[in-house]
Design an enzyme around this catalytic site. Structure first.
Site, short mmCIF file in Angstrom:
data_model
loop_
_atom_site.label_atom_id
_atom_site.label_comp_id
_atom_site.label_asym_id
_atom_site.label_seq_id
_atom_site.Cartn_x
_atom_site.Cartn_y
_atom_site.Cartn_z
N ARG A 190 0.66 -1.25 0.08
CA ARG A 190 -0.09 0.07 -0.10
C ARG A 190 0.87 1.26 0.03
NH1 ARG A 190 -0.23 -4.72 1.29
NH2 ARG A 190 0.43 -4.43 3.41
N CYS A 230 -5.11 -3.27 8.57
CA CYS A 230 -4.02 -2.60 7.89
C CYS A 230 -4.63 -1.10 7.85
CB CYS A 230 -3.95 -3.14 6.50
SG CYS A 230 -2.62 -2.24 5.85
N THR A 244 -3.02 1.44 6.84
CA THR A 244 -2.70 2.31 5.21
C THR A 244 -3.94 1.57 4.50
OG1 THR A 244 -0.55 1.94 5.93
CG2 THR A 244 -0.84 2.69 3.76
N THR A 271 2.96 4.24 9.03
CA THR A 271 3.97 4.17 7.82
C THR A 271 3.84 5.59 7.25
OG1 THR A 271 2.12 3.69 6.24
CG2 THR A 271 3.27 2.00 7.60
N LYS A 315 8.06 -6.75 9.60
CA LYS A 315 7.63 -7.29 8.42
C LYS A 315 8.58 -8.40 8.08
CE LYS A 315 4.21 -4.11 6.34
NZ LYS A 315 3.18 -4.89 6.27
N CYS A 319 -0.07 1.69 12.85
CA CYS A 319 0.39 0.81 11.75
C CYS A 319 0.16 -0.63 12.50
CB CYS A 319 1.80 0.93 11.29
SG CYS A 319 2.12 -0.47 10.22
#
Length: 229
Positions: A50, A84, A86, A128, A169, A200
């Site tokens: 994203r 999520c 984003t 993010t 991640k 996030c």
């Protein structure tokens, strides 16, 4: 008995999806297995990134997001969510593609602040860079002064903790990303933040309330509560 079927549009990332799943299970008051909600998850890590799409013209995730949402519709969910933050940049398009309601994590965070921190005027956000650049937090928290890390700390601390070689991640959840995020949180506090939002879903996997001097809101906690209600 909890008869509604909950859907999770997941995979962004997989551990954040699993974390929300566990939060819903742990927060549901039950006496036996059958008292739990039926939860259907499409854990789709193939959805394009994203942040890359929003900031750098990368492949759009919208088709994959819509297809994932439609999979849940076919499975018969009554309500769904997206673990999520984003991806909420695209939530209107996703919602328009399905008949069931998708709970907006930004809306429930806003409600949480009104209920529990009504006097908070300076709100720090760790998220993010893609989420920061969209201005989506400022849109939903228009009643307060939203404080983001400086550009240097955003890239060297926050994004490094999430995407770096020893980032969340990549499956790393030790003191390396934790210390980066603690430092970023301390920076926000030094700028006047009265509470901090973990904007996030990966951040909440390592940074907890006990690591931060001011109140912390994990959107996945309040999202799980909203789904259960």
């Amino acid at each position: 008995m909890n008869d509604k079927v909950i859907g999770i549009i997941g995979g962004m990332g997989p551990e954040a999806t699993a974390d929300l799943f566990m939060k819903i299970i742990q927060k549901t008051k039950v006496e036996k297995d059958q008292d739990h909600f039926r939860i259907i998850i499409d854990n789709n890590p193939k959805i394009p990134d994203r942040t890359k799409a929003i900031l750098y013209g990368g492949e759009s995730p919208i088709n994959a997001l819509i297809n994932t949402a439609k999979n849940l519709e076919k499975a018969g969910v009554d309500v769904a969510c997206i673990p999520c933050m984003t991806s909420h940049y695209f939530i209107e398009e996703i919602q328009n593609s399905v008949s069931y309601p998708i709970i907006n994590a930004f809306d429930v965070v806003r409600e949480c602040i009104f209920k529990h921190y009504p006097n908070a005027k300076n709100i720090g956000v760790l998220a993010t860079t893609g989420t920061v650049k969209t201005g989506i937090f400022k849109k939903h928290l228009d009643f307060a002064n939203v404080i983001y890390p400086s550009p240097t700390i955003q890239e060297e601390k926050v994004m490094e903790a999430i995407y770096g070689e020893k980032g969340i991640k990549r499956g790393v959840k030790n003191e390396i990303p934790l210390n980066l995020l603690k430092s970023a949180a301390e920076h926000l506090i030094s700028q006047g933040a009265e509470l901090i939002i973990l904007g996030c879903t990966e951040i909440g996997l390592v940074l907890k309330q006990e690591h931060v001097e001011v109140p912390v809101i994990d959107p996945m906690d309040v999202l799980a509560d909203a789904l259960i209600k």
